[in-house]
Design an enzyme around this catalytic site. Structure first.
Site, PDB file in Angstrom:
ATOM      1  N   HIS A  70      24.013  54.071  25.067  1.00 32.34           N
ATOM      2  CA  HIS A  70      24.143  54.658  23.729  1.00 32.34           C
ATOM      3  C   HIS A  70      25.515  54.293  23.186  1.00 32.34           C
ATOM      4  O   HIS A  70      26.498  54.290  23.927  1.00 32.34           O
ATOM      5  CB  HIS A  70      24.043  56.194  23.782  1.00 32.34           C
ATOM      6  CG  HIS A  70      24.520  56.847  22.503  1.00 32.34           C
ATOM      7  ND1 HIS A  70      23.686  57.040  21.437  1.00 32.34           N
ATOM      8  CD2 HIS A  70      25.752  57.286  22.115  1.00 32.34           C
ATOM      9  CE1 HIS A  70      24.383  57.591  20.441  1.00 32.34           C
ATOM     10  NE2 HIS A  70      25.639  57.754  20.836  1.00 32.34           N
ATOM     11  N   GLU A 105      30.688  62.841  18.253  1.00 33.05           N
ATOM     12  CA  GLU A 105      30.077  62.651  19.581  1.00 33.05           C
ATOM     13  C   GLU A 105      31.122  62.712  20.687  1.00 33.05           C
ATOM     14  O   GLU A 105      30.842  63.207  21.782  1.00 33.05           O
ATOM     15  CB  GLU A 105      29.322  61.317  19.612  1.00 33.05           C
ATOM     16  CG  GLU A 105      28.079  61.322  18.724  1.00 33.05           C
ATOM     17  CD  GLU A 105      27.320  60.003  18.707  1.00 33.05           C
ATOM     18  OE1 GLU A 105      26.307  59.922  17.994  1.00 33.05           O
ATOM     19  OE2 GLU A 105      27.731  59.047  19.403  1.00 33.05           O
ATOM     20  N   ARG A 152      21.672  45.447  26.335  1.00 33.86           N
ATOM     21  CA  ARG A 152      20.258  45.829  26.252  1.00 33.86           C
ATOM     22  C   ARG A 152      19.341  44.648  26.556  1.00 33.86           C
ATOM     23  O   ARG A 152      18.315  44.814  27.228  1.00 33.86           O
ATOM     24  CB  ARG A 152      19.974  46.460  24.895  1.00 33.86           C
ATOM     25  CG  ARG A 152      20.502  47.911  24.833  1.00 33.86           C
ATOM     26  CD  ARG A 152      20.627  48.419  23.442  1.00 33.86           C
ATOM     27  NE  ARG A 152      20.762  49.876  23.370  1.00 33.86           N
ATOM     28  CZ  ARG A 152      20.967  50.527  22.229  1.00 33.86           C
ATOM     29  NH1 ARG A 152      21.074  49.867  21.091  1.00 33.86           N
ATOM     30  NH2 ARG A 152      21.073  51.846  22.238  1.00 33.86           N
ATOM     31  N   LYS A 164      22.951  55.244  30.191  1.00 33.48           N
ATOM     32  CA  LYS A 164      21.767  56.112  30.247  1.00 33.48           C
ATOM     33  C   LYS A 164      21.147  56.166  31.651  1.00 33.48           C
ATOM     34  O   LYS A 164      21.462  55.325  32.509  1.00 33.48           O
ATOM     35  CB  LYS A 164      20.756  55.622  29.212  1.00 33.48           C
ATOM     36  CG  LYS A 164      21.239  55.802  27.763  1.00 33.48           C
ATOM     37  CD  LYS A 164      20.161  55.409  26.760  1.00 33.48           C
ATOM     38  CE  LYS A 164      20.641  55.624  25.326  1.00 33.48           C
ATOM     39  NZ  LYS A 164      19.572  55.315  24.343  1.00 33.48           N
ATOM     40  N   ASN A 204      16.927  52.146  27.268  1.00 32.22           N
ATOM     41  CA  ASN A 204      17.655  50.948  26.848  1.00 32.22           C
ATOM     42  C   ASN A 204      19.121  50.954  27.289  1.00 32.22           C
ATOM     43  O   ASN A 204      19.987  50.350  26.665  1.00 32.22           O
ATOM     44  CB  ASN A 204      17.508  50.723  25.340  1.00 32.22           C
ATOM     45  CG  ASN A 204      18.033  51.892  24.518  1.00 32.22           C
ATOM     46  OD1 ASN A 204      18.546  52.856  25.070  1.00 32.22           O
ATOM     47  ND2 ASN A 204      17.924  51.785  23.206  1.00 32.22           N
ATOM     48  N   ARG A 259      28.622  48.281  19.420  1.00 27.45           N
ATOM     49  CA  ARG A 259      27.232  48.032  18.983  1.00 27.45           C
ATOM     50  C   ARG A 259      26.854  46.570  19.239  1.00 27.45           C
ATOM     51  O   ARG A 259      25.719  46.279  19.599  1.00 27.45           O
ATOM     52  CB  ARG A 259      27.060  48.374  17.501  1.00 27.45           C
ATOM     53  CG  ARG A 259      27.343  49.818  17.112  1.00 27.45           C
ATOM     54  CD  ARG A 259      26.277  50.813  17.476  1.00 27.45           C
ATOM     55  NE  ARG A 259      24.959  50.509  17.010  1.00 27.45           N
ATOM     56  CZ  ARG A 259      23.918  51.350  17.129  1.00 27.45           C
ATOM     57  NH1 ARG A 259      24.080  52.558  17.677  1.00 27.45           N
ATOM     58  NH2 ARG A 259      22.733  51.003  16.715  1.00 27.45           N
ATOM     59  N   TYR A 264      21.014  64.709  20.368  1.00 25.99           N
ATOM     60  CA  TYR A 264      20.115  63.877  19.561  1.00 25.99           C
ATOM     61  C   TYR A 264      19.462  64.662  18.418  1.00 25.99           C
ATOM     62  O   TYR A 264      18.433  64.227  17.895  1.00 25.99           O
ATOM     63  CB  TYR A 264      19.051  63.232  20.448  1.00 25.99           C
ATOM     64  CG  TYR A 264      19.527  62.000  21.183  1.00 25.99           C
ATOM     65  CD1 TYR A 264      19.925  60.855  20.480  1.00 25.99           C
ATOM     66  CD2 TYR A 264      19.580  61.952  22.572  1.00 25.99           C
ATOM     67  CE1 TYR A 264      20.361  59.718  21.139  1.00 25.99           C
ATOM     68  CE2 TYR A 264      20.012  60.803  23.249  1.00 25.99           C
ATOM     69  CZ  TYR A 264      20.398  59.690  22.516  1.00 25.99           C
ATOM     70  OH  TYR A 264      20.824  58.560  23.157  1.00 25.99           O
TER      71      TYR A 264
HETATM   72  P1  ADP Z   1      20.474  53.322  18.807  1.00 27.86           P
HETATM   73  O1  ADP Z   1      20.600  53.935  20.181  1.00 27.86           O
HETATM   74  O2  ADP Z   1      20.416  51.821  18.863  1.00 27.86           O
HETATM   75  O3  ADP Z   1      21.533  53.836  17.838  1.00 27.86           O
HETATM   76  P2  ADP Z   1      18.581  55.087  17.464  1.00 27.86           P
HETATM   77  O4  ADP Z   1      19.759  55.940  17.100  1.00 27.86           O
HETATM   78  O5  ADP Z   1      17.652  54.686  16.359  1.00 27.86           O
HETATM   79  O6  ADP Z   1      19.039  53.751  18.223  1.00 27.86           O
HETATM   80  O7  ADP Z   1      17.694  55.849  18.542  1.00 27.86           O
HETATM   81  C1  ADP Z   1      18.294  56.605  19.557  1.00 27.86           C
HETATM   82  C2  ADP Z   1      17.594  56.317  20.858  1.00 27.86           C
HETATM   83  O8  ADP Z   1      16.234  56.757  20.764  1.00 27.86           O
HETATM   84  C3  ADP Z   1      17.468  54.830  21.224  1.00 27.86           C
HETATM   85  O9  ADP Z   1      18.626  54.286  21.823  1.00 27.86           O
HETATM   86  C4  ADP Z   1      16.297  54.848  22.184  1.00 27.86           C
HETATM   87  O10 ADP Z   1      16.673  55.342  23.471  1.00 27.86           O
HETATM   88  C5  ADP Z   1      15.394  55.877  21.521  1.00 27.86           C
HETATM   89  N1  ADP Z   1      14.436  55.257  20.586  1.00 27.86           N
HETATM   90  C6  ADP Z   1      14.703  54.709  19.373  1.00 27.86           C
HETATM   91  N2  ADP Z   1      13.593  54.223  18.786  1.00 27.86           N
HETATM   92  C7  ADP Z   1      12.578  54.469  19.663  1.00 27.86           C
HETATM   93  C8  ADP Z   1      11.172  54.206  19.656  1.00 27.86           C
HETATM   94  N3  ADP Z   1      10.578  53.592  18.622  1.00 27.86           N
HETATM   95  N4  ADP Z   1      10.449  54.611  20.731  1.00 27.86           N
HETATM   96  C9  ADP Z   1      11.032  55.236  21.783  1.00 27.86           C
HETATM   97  N5  ADP Z   1      12.347  55.516  21.851  1.00 27.86           N
HETATM   98  C10 ADP Z   1      13.121  55.138  20.809  1.00 27.86           C
HETATM   99 MG    MG Z   2      21.815  55.775  17.175  1.00 31.05          MG
END
Ligand code: ADP
Ligand code: MG
Length: 140
Positions: A117, A128, A104, A11, A114, A87, A51
């Site tokens: 992805h 994807e 992370r 990212k 973070n 993951r 997204y």
């Molecule tokens: P992951 O990337 O671990 O699969 P998610 O799919 O739930 O997590 O969310 C996608 C992305 O959205 C996250 O990697 C992060 O960049 C962002 N995100 C998720 N939850 C939050 C939150 N509570 N506040 C701000 N950004 C968030």
């Molecule tokens: Mg996700």
């Protein structure tokens, strides 16, 4: 467990801090092979589409702004159990909750920025990967 592929994105917070190589090292050390990779700067429309599954979430607009704030590195990782393995190597979404030694925990700035992805299922991985790469760009 069969060899599979997953989609990874380094990212903008990580490319800005020149962490691409360090993050790639984590994947390779875990036995994941980088079989496709490209650096690109997502447009708003592209980030919104990628997204789209999160479009009702309160953080969606901020997430799209963040993901378009600088270059990303999209990549296909291949290996045994690659979706789950990636993951594990990434760690939990919130770096404060991520296990020690994960990408992370070690590199993320916060829950949004973070650093990485990773696809969350093999079905989503296939979709994807298709979003970013054509077959001719993936060399196993
Ligand atoms: P992951 O990337 O671990 O699969 P998610 O799919 O739930 O997590 O969310 C996608 C992305 O959205 C996250 O990697 C992060 O960049 C962002 N995100 C998720 N939850 C939050 C939150 N509570 N506040 C701000 N950004 C968030
Ligand atoms: Mg996700």
């Amino acid at each position: 467990m069969a060899v599979e592929r997953t989609l990874s994105i380094i990212k903008p917070d990580a490319t800005r801090r020149n962490l691409t190589g360090k993050i790639n090292q984590r994947f390779e050390d875990a036995g994941l092979r980088i079989v496709a990779q490209k650096r690109l700067h997502l447009t708003t429309a592209q980030a919104q589409a990628f997204y789209a599954v999160h479009k009702e979430r309160p953080f969606y607009n901020d997430l799209v702004s963040f993901m378009t704030s600088g270059p990303v590195v999209a990549q296909v990782l291949e290996g045994e159990n690659a979706v789950e393995k990636n993951r594990e190597v990434m760690g939990a979404t919130d770096p404060a909750k991520a296990d020690k030694g994960t990408i992370r925990a070690d590199f993320a700035e916060n829950i949004e920025a973070n650093s990485a992805h990773g696809s969350d299922s093999s079905e989503n991985a296939a979709q994807e990967i298709r979003f970013f790469f054509s077959d001719i760009e993936i060399v196993g």
